[in-house]
Write an enzyme that holds these catalytic residues in place. Structure first.
Site, PDB file in Angstrom:
ATOM      1  N   ILE A 118     144.279 -22.304  42.104  1.00 35.77           N
ATOM      2  CA  ILE A 118     143.426 -23.335  42.687  1.00 35.77           C
ATOM      3  C   ILE A 118     142.140 -22.727  43.242  1.00 35.77           C
ATOM      4  O   ILE A 118     142.131 -21.577  43.682  1.00 35.77           O
ATOM      5  CB  ILE A 118     144.212 -24.108  43.784  1.00 35.77           C
ATOM      6  CG1 ILE A 118     143.561 -25.448  44.097  1.00 35.77           C
ATOM      7  CG2 ILE A 118     144.431 -23.253  45.016  1.00 35.77           C
ATOM      8  CD1 ILE A 118     144.468 -26.383  44.886  1.00 35.77           C
ATOM      9  N   CYS A 119     141.059 -23.503  43.172  1.00 32.98           N
ATOM     10  CA  CYS A 119     139.801 -23.144  43.816  1.00 32.98           C
ATOM     11  C   CYS A 119     139.261 -24.419  44.449  1.00 32.98           C
ATOM     12  O   CYS A 119     140.026 -25.312  44.811  1.00 32.98           O
ATOM     13  CB  CYS A 119     138.824 -22.503  42.828  1.00 32.98           C
ATOM     14  SG  CYS A 119     138.235 -23.597  41.525  1.00 32.98           S
ATOM     15  N   ARG A 120     137.962 -24.568  44.555  1.00 38.35           N
ATOM     16  CA  ARG A 120     137.404 -25.773  45.182  1.00 38.35           C
ATOM     17  C   ARG A 120     137.512 -26.981  44.266  1.00 38.35           C
ATOM     18  O   ARG A 120     137.964 -28.041  44.662  1.00 38.35           O
ATOM     19  CB  ARG A 120     135.946 -25.540  45.574  1.00 38.35           C
ATOM     20  CG  ARG A 120     135.310 -26.741  46.233  1.00 38.35           C
ATOM     21  CD  ARG A 120     133.920 -26.410  46.758  1.00 38.35           C
ATOM     22  NE  ARG A 120     133.336 -27.572  47.373  1.00 38.35           N
ATOM     23  CZ  ARG A 120     132.419 -28.328  46.797  1.00 38.35           C
ATOM     24  NH1 ARG A 120     131.990 -28.049  45.583  1.00 38.35           N
ATOM     25  NH2 ARG A 120     131.927 -29.377  47.425  1.00 38.35           N
ATOM     26  N   MET A 143     140.977 -27.838  45.344  1.00 37.18           N
ATOM     27  CA  MET A 143     141.247 -28.220  46.728  1.00 37.18           C
ATOM     28  C   MET A 143     140.672 -29.590  47.054  1.00 37.18           C
ATOM     29  O   MET A 143     141.197 -30.291  47.925  1.00 37.18           O
ATOM     30  CB  MET A 143     140.696 -27.165  47.694  1.00 37.18           C
ATOM     31  CG  MET A 143     141.496 -25.877  47.737  1.00 37.18           C
ATOM     32  SD  MET A 143     143.208 -26.090  48.313  1.00 37.18           S
ATOM     33  CE  MET A 143     142.970 -26.693  49.984  1.00 37.18           C
TER      34      MET A 143
END
Length: 119
Positions: A69-71, A97
């Site tokens: 996961i990232c932004r 996120m």
């Protein structure tokens, strides 16, 4: 990890498809993003540090995928492609996120007394 990622060939799951608990989650965002708000229990390795720190993922069970996961999904797509090419079973979390937060999943902050936020 500089190559172009073809999203159609990348294992991907939406936040709503993820189990509520018990997943192996790797957060590849930058330290300031992590401190502001992250998933409880996630492992934090910024994307640029992943090749040198990939051994830290050995704490995850071998029989389950590593969700990345990232932004919003771009950096995690690159990390997922690299991990899969390196022999890992990795799945990109679509929407990152931002989607995690919209879905009402738990988020914590490392800032004392501050409400978690997604940078």
């Amino acid at each position: 990890m500089d190559g172009v990622v073809n999203p159609q060939e990348l294992p991907t799951a939406s936040v709503s498809e993820l189990p509520d608990d018990g997943i192996s989650l790797l957060d590849v965002r930058e330290p300031d993003e992590w401190v502001a708000g992250h998933v409880p229990g996630a492992v934090h390795i910024p994307l640029g540090e992943l090749p040198g720190r990939v051994g830290e993922l050995s704490r995850f069970p071998d029989d389950k995928p590593v969700y990345v996961i990232c932004r919003s999904g771009g950096r995690s797509a690159r990390a997922t492609a690299w991990l899969n090419a390196s022999g890992w079973d990795a799945v990109n979390v679509a929407g990152g996120m931002k989607s995690w937060h919209v879905e009402g999943r738990p988020v914590v902050s490392e800032q004392a007394g501050a409400a978690p936020e997604i940078l």
